[in-house]
Design a protein around this motif. Structure first.
Motif, PDB file in Angstrom:
ATOM      1  N   UNK A   1       0.897  -1.139   0.000  1.00 14.28           N
ATOM      2  CA  UNK A   1       0.000   0.000   0.000  1.00 14.28           C
ATOM      3  C   UNK A   1       0.938   1.190   0.000  1.00 14.28           C
ATOM      4  N   UNK A   2       1.123   1.781  -1.192  1.00 16.66           N
ATOM      5  CA  UNK A   2       2.246   2.686  -1.393  1.00 16.66           C
ATOM      6  C   UNK A   2       1.864   4.149  -1.207  1.00 16.66           C
ATOM      7  N   UNK A   3       0.566   4.427  -1.076  1.00 22.41           N
ATOM      8  CA  UNK A   3       0.170   5.822  -0.891  1.00 22.41           C
ATOM      9  C   UNK A   3       0.170   6.620  -2.174  1.00 22.41           C
ATOM     10  N   UNK A   4       0.230   5.943  -3.307  1.00 21.61           N
ATOM     11  CA  UNK A   4       0.199   6.597  -4.622  1.00 21.61           C
ATOM     12  C   UNK A   4      -0.749   5.772  -5.490  1.00 21.61           C
ATOM     13  N   UNK A   5      -1.887   6.344  -5.886  1.00 21.19           N
ATOM     14  CA  UNK A   5      -2.907   5.539  -6.566  1.00 21.19           C
ATOM     15  C   UNK A   5      -2.449   4.917  -7.885  1.00 21.19           C
ATOM     16  N   UNK A   6      -1.509   5.561  -8.584  1.00 21.78           N
ATOM     17  CA  UNK A   6      -1.027   4.958  -9.836  1.00 21.78           C
ATOM     18  C   UNK A   6      -0.201   3.718  -9.507  1.00 21.78           C
ATOM     19  N   UNK A   7       0.725   3.873  -8.583  1.00 23.33           N
ATOM     20  CA  UNK A   7       1.558   2.742  -8.150  1.00 23.33           C
ATOM     21  C   UNK A   7       0.679   1.612  -7.622  1.00 23.33           C
ATOM     22  N   UNK A   8      -0.274   1.961  -6.772  1.00 24.16           N
ATOM     23  CA  UNK A   8      -1.148   0.950  -6.173  1.00 24.16           C
ATOM     24  C   UNK A   8      -1.959   0.206  -7.229  1.00 24.16           C
ATOM     25  N   UNK A   9      -2.517   0.933  -8.184  1.00 19.67           N
ATOM     26  CA  UNK A   9      -3.355   0.261  -9.186  1.00 19.67           C
ATOM     27  C   UNK A   9      -2.535  -0.643 -10.103  1.00 19.67           C
ATOM     28  N   UNK A  10      -1.289  -0.250 -10.399  1.00 16.73           N
ATOM     29  CA  UNK A  10      -0.444  -1.169 -11.176  1.00 16.73           C
ATOM     30  C   UNK A  10      -0.169  -2.432 -10.366  1.00 16.73           C
ATOM     31  N   UNK A  11       0.046  -2.284  -9.067  1.00 14.33           N
ATOM     32  CA  UNK A  11       0.226  -3.468  -8.218  1.00 14.33           C
ATOM     33  C   UNK A  11      -1.033  -4.344  -8.256  1.00 14.33           C
ATOM     34  N   UNK A  12      -2.198  -3.697  -8.233  1.00 18.58           N
ATOM     35  CA  UNK A  12      -3.455  -4.451  -8.202  1.00 18.58           C
ATOM     36  C   UNK A  12      -3.650  -5.248  -9.493  1.00 18.58           C
ATOM     37  N   UNK A  13      -3.297  -4.614 -10.610  1.00 18.66           N
ATOM     38  CA  UNK A  13      -3.407  -5.314 -11.899  1.00 18.66           C
ATOM     39  C   UNK A  13      -2.507  -6.551 -11.898  1.00 18.66           C
ATOM     40  N   UNK A  14      -1.272  -6.386 -11.411  1.00 19.01           N
ATOM     41  CA  UNK A  14      -0.352  -7.533 -11.342  1.00 19.01           C
ATOM     42  C   UNK A  14      -0.886  -8.591 -10.389  1.00 19.01           C
TER      43      UNK A  14
ATOM     44  N   UNK B   1      -9.130   6.061 -15.250  1.00 16.38           N
ATOM     45  CA  UNK B   1      -9.845   7.184 -14.632  1.00 16.38           C
ATOM     46  C   UNK B   1      -8.878   8.064 -13.830  1.00 16.38           C
ATOM     47  N   UNK B   2      -7.962   7.430 -13.085  1.00 17.92           N
ATOM     48  CA  UNK B   2      -6.968   8.209 -12.325  1.00 17.92           C
ATOM     49  C   UNK B   2      -6.111   9.022 -13.298  1.00 17.92           C
ATOM     50  N   UNK B   3      -5.665   8.367 -14.363  1.00 16.67           N
ATOM     51  CA  UNK B   3      -4.789   9.063 -15.313  1.00 16.67           C
ATOM     52  C   UNK B   3      -5.526  10.194 -16.030  1.00 16.67           C
TER      53      UNK B   3
ATOM     54  N   UNK C   1       1.815  12.057 -16.960  1.00 21.42           N
ATOM     55  CA  UNK C   1       1.143  11.138 -16.039  1.00 21.42           C
ATOM     56  C   UNK C   1       1.909  10.917 -14.737  1.00 21.42           C
ATOM     57  N   UNK C   2       3.236  10.834 -14.813  1.00 25.43           N
ATOM     58  CA  UNK C   2       3.989  10.310 -13.671  1.00 25.43           C
ATOM     59  C   UNK C   2       4.756  11.386 -12.903  1.00 25.43           C
ATOM     60  N   UNK C   3       4.426  12.658 -13.142  1.00 27.33           N
ATOM     61  CA  UNK C   3       5.228  13.715 -12.521  1.00 27.33           C
ATOM     62  C   UNK C   3       4.965  13.844 -11.033  1.00 27.33           C
ATOM     63  N   UNK C   4       3.773  13.509 -10.592  1.00 22.59           N
ATOM     64  CA  UNK C   4       3.511  13.689  -9.162  1.00 22.59           C
ATOM     65  C   UNK C   4       2.520  12.652  -8.680  1.00 22.59           C
ATOM     66  N   UNK C   5       2.497  12.479  -7.383  1.00 27.39           N
ATOM     67  CA  UNK C   5       1.577  11.546  -6.739  1.00 27.39           C
ATOM     68  C   UNK C   5       0.276  12.295  -6.441  1.00 27.39           C
ATOM     69  N   UNK C   6      -0.826  11.956  -7.109  1.00 24.89           N
ATOM     70  CA  UNK C   6      -2.062  12.725  -6.928  1.00 24.89           C
ATOM     71  C   UNK C   6      -2.649  12.622  -5.520  1.00 24.89           C
ATOM     72  N   UNK C   7      -2.160  11.662  -4.721  1.00 25.71           N
ATOM     73  CA  UNK C   7      -2.642  11.577  -3.341  1.00 25.71           C
ATOM     74  C   UNK C   7      -1.866  12.515  -2.424  1.00 25.71           C
TER      75      UNK C   7
END
Ligand SMILES: [Fe+2]
Lengths: 82, 209
Positions: B121-134, B179-181, B189-195
């Motif tokens: 649970x990385x605190x970054x929704x992009x990182x987290x969702x890629x983990x979820x897909x994997x 949706x997040x992107x 897309x990857x410049x900042x953590x939206x959370x």
């Protein structure tokens, strides 16, 4: 404990009473008075939940009774103010 | 807040016990790509999700994974009913039996206990969702591995259901990621953590033209 929203406050109160009486009944299944209280609070909880949902949207995913998918709407419980 | 519904999400009725198979399938109860890790992963990630669709999908898939966790337990339980000491010894179920009898305990097929290090649970929704897909693909692979070892239709049937759900979850997480992107600066897309840095870029990064 108060939450500022009287309709939600009723849901919290009746919901907790339900949590409490159901645990008691699990270990005292033949207690008549407890059973009567369960039926009373079950109804009160149902009424509180429908009153809240009418104004603020669904509390459970099977209670969306509009044509729009309001389930996703903010606020979510962990964000406070609920 | 949760309330229990007194049924399984998909029925489990196994007539033939098979402790060897139970030891394989228990990996989806407490193993690296199992249902407990799935549920804890998604429910824990919700707090760093800034967008409504993401909050809903993490809540609802996290909830469904708990129901899957229960299905796995039901399968393992029914596969290990009324065992004789001889069956236990011959099937290789002995080491598990010594520690847990035929109780249900979260471990991997190889005996490794459940561990929160199996999810992030990385605190970054992009990182987290890629983990979820994997994670959904890893669970699907595990079910494929299990299905190759199963001959009994009573066991195949609920396992196939669970495998299909991994594919649906993968699809839904892909949509949540899009949706997040879509909420981000489309050029970056990857410049900042939206959370953590809503609407701004971390120090030292220039806005792109
Ligand atoms: Fe899943």
């Amino acid at each position: 404990m108060t939450c500022g929203n009287t309709l939600l406050q009723k849901v919290y109160e009746t919901g907790f009473s339900l949590d409490e009486i159901t645990l008691y009944l699990d270990t005292h299944p033949t207690d008549k008075q407890a059973m009567e209280y369960y039926q009373y609070i079950r109804k009160a909880n149902q009424d509180a939940v429908s009153a809240y949902e009418q104004s603020y949207g669904p509390l459970m995913i099977n209670q969306v009774n509009s044509n729009a998918w309001t389930w996703t709407n903010n606020p979510w419980p962990w964000e406070g103010g609920m | 807040m949760w309330r229990y519904e007194k049924r399984l999400q998909y029925p489990v009725n196994i007539s033939q016990t098979n402790p060897k198979l139970a030891q394989f399938i228990i990996s989806q109860y407490g193993g690296p790509d199992g249902e407990s890790a799935a549920s804890m992963r998604y429910l824990s990630q919700r707090y760093a999700m800034p967008y409504e669709k993401g909050k809903a999908i993490l809540t609802d898939i996290g909830t469904e994974e708990l129901a899957h966790w229960e299905i796995i337990a039901a399968i393992v339980h029914q596969l290990t009913r009324n065992l004789t000491p001889q069956e236990i010894e011959e099937s290789g179920f002995g080491p598990y039996y010594i520690d847990h009898t035929t109780g249900i305990w979260p471990q991997a097929a190889g005996g490794i206990p459940f561990n929160a290090c199996e999810f992030q649970s990385k605190g970054d929704p992009i990182t987290d969702l890629f983990e979820d897909l994997a994670a959904e693909q890893k669970a699907r692979t595990t079910y494929d591995n299990i299905l190759r070892m199963v001959k009994d239709h009573d066991v195949c049937d609920p396992i196939r259901f669970l495998r299909e759900r991994e594919i649906v979850h993968f699809q839904r997480f892909g949509e949540a990621l899009r949706d997040v992107q879509d909420h981000l600066d489309s050029r970056n897309f990857y410049a900042f953590n939206p959370a953590f840095d809503p609407g701004q870029r971390p120090c030292g990064q220039k806005k792109q033209p």
